[in-house]
Design an enzyme around this catalytic site. Structure first.
Site, mmCIF file in Angstrom:
data_model
loop_
_atom_site.group_PDB
_atom_site.id
_atom_site.type_symbol
_atom_site.label_atom_id
_atom_site.label_comp_id
_atom_site.label_asym_id
_atom_site.label_seq_id
_atom_site.Cartn_x
_atom_site.Cartn_y
_atom_site.Cartn_z
ATOM 1 N N CYS A 32 0.835 -1.207 0.000
ATOM 2 C CA CYS A 32 0.000 0.000 0.000
ATOM 3 C C CYS A 32 0.874 1.262 0.000
ATOM 4 O O CYS A 32 1.571 1.543 0.982
ATOM 5 C CB CYS A 32 -0.919 -0.029 1.228
ATOM 6 N N CYS A 35 -0.006 3.926 2.668
ATOM 7 C CA CYS A 35 0.401 3.439 4.000
ATOM 8 C C CYS A 35 1.855 3.812 4.280
ATOM 9 O O CYS A 35 2.204 4.247 5.383
ATOM 10 C CB CYS A 35 0.234 1.924 4.091
#
Length: 336
Positions: A32, A35
């Site tokens: 991600c 993230c």
């Protein structure tokens, strides 16, 4: 050392909910992009606010802990959840730095008077300090917008811009080696070095307008050892130009045509022998409503073609919060 707990099982997570009054959870995945973008900000909050059995920051890898992801209906990444007395009281979806900041500010009241801990050279808002704070002013480094930093001419083999604002003590000092033996054998390169020449250009946006009194700059270059040429070792910064309220980082040629808000020439005696930190006192009247700084290191104290900076701290007062809407967009873009 990070204070964030990496969750390895559902049982571990449930025990933390039992033993810690507040648990802040970051549900993420290694693939991600957003993230990874917001992770340093989360670590900064963890280092500042974590307290045993009271406030615990955790990270939950949703690929490995799918049961937890299903239990708490995590459908997008990253997702931040705040638990109080075992109950979820707040959920933030996406790399929304503004919402995360607001949630963390509410936790400040839960932290209690002891704060985040004691630090060897001083106490402040973000962590380790290489010098004492002037009376009446605070460490406001936690107002740095980590997602908006920009650093030109840095060597990719060393730390990035965010490294300069790491809340931890520099690894060179933590290892007990101190200046003189640092650098050659260190595995954790938690400092910045210039690349093609001795110049660095750093853009620092803030989450609030600041009144800036002093900058603390820490530099811990190694002394030359046997068989190692002195001109191959990094230097401490010497000549520094500081620009306030720029909309973006300056190019090196561009900076030559723009008058600096303040220019500083550091001398060898300005550096603290124990912490490797120099205090740059600013002309306070010129740094009253600062939304960003550009710090231009022109040269170093020697003949090398590299300069090294380990930490940077901002000292002053916090003013009005800025609108961080643009940061949400940056954090939500895939691949970042």
């Amino acid at each position: 050392m990070s204070k964030t707990v990496q969750i390895s099982s559902t049982n571990q997570f449930n025990k933390l909910l039992e033993t810690s009054k507040i648990v802040v959870a970051d549900f993420y995945a290694d693939w991600c992009g957003p993230c990874k973008t917001i992770a340093p900000l989360y670590e900064q909050f963890s280092a500042k606010l974590s307290r045993p059995n009271r406030i615990t920051f955790v990270k939950v890898d949703t690929e490995k802990q799918q049961e937890l992801a299903r239990t708490y209906s995590v459908t997008g990444l990253p997702t931040f959840m705040i638990f109080k007395n075992k109950k979820a009281v707040s959920t933030i979806q996406g790399a929304n730095s503004k919402a995360l900041l607001e949630a963390v500010e509410q936790l400040e009241e839960e932290r209690g008077p002891e704060g985040a801990g004691s630090w060897e050279a001083g106490s402040g808002g973000t962590g380790w300090l290489g010098s004492d704070l002037p009376r009446g002013y605070n460490d406001v480094t936690n107002q740095v917008d980590l997602l908006g930093l920009d650093l030109l001419n840095s060597n990719g083999d060393f730390g990035e811009a965010r490294t300069l604002f790491d809340v931890s003590k520099p690894s060179t000092l933590e290892s007990g080696k101190g200046k003189g033996n640092a650098g050659a054998g260190e595995t954790k390169k938690d400092w910045v070095e210039s690349d093609t020449d001795e110049q660095l250009m750093l853009y620092i946006p803030f989450q609030a307008t600041l009144k800036i009194h002093t900058l603390h700059i820490t530099s811990l270059p190694p002394n030359s050892s046997e068989g190692e040429a002195h001109d191959e070792l990094p230097m401490r910064p010497k000549t520094i130009q500081i620009y306030s309220n720029r909309a973006h980082v300056l190019g090196f040629e561009e900076a030559e045509d723009i008058p600096a808000t303040q220019a500083v020439t550091l001398q060898p005696q300005d550096w603290d022998e124990k912490t490797g930190t120099a205090k740059i006192e600013l002309r306070f009247v010129k740094f009253q409503n600062v939304s960003s700084l550009v710090i231009f290191v022109l040269d170093g104290e020697g003949d090398s073609e590299k300069v090294r900076v380990d930490r940077l701290r901002i000292v002053g007062e916090t003013g009005e919060k800025r609108d961080l809407g643009k940061l949400e967009k940056i954090g939500d873009q895939s691949g970042e």
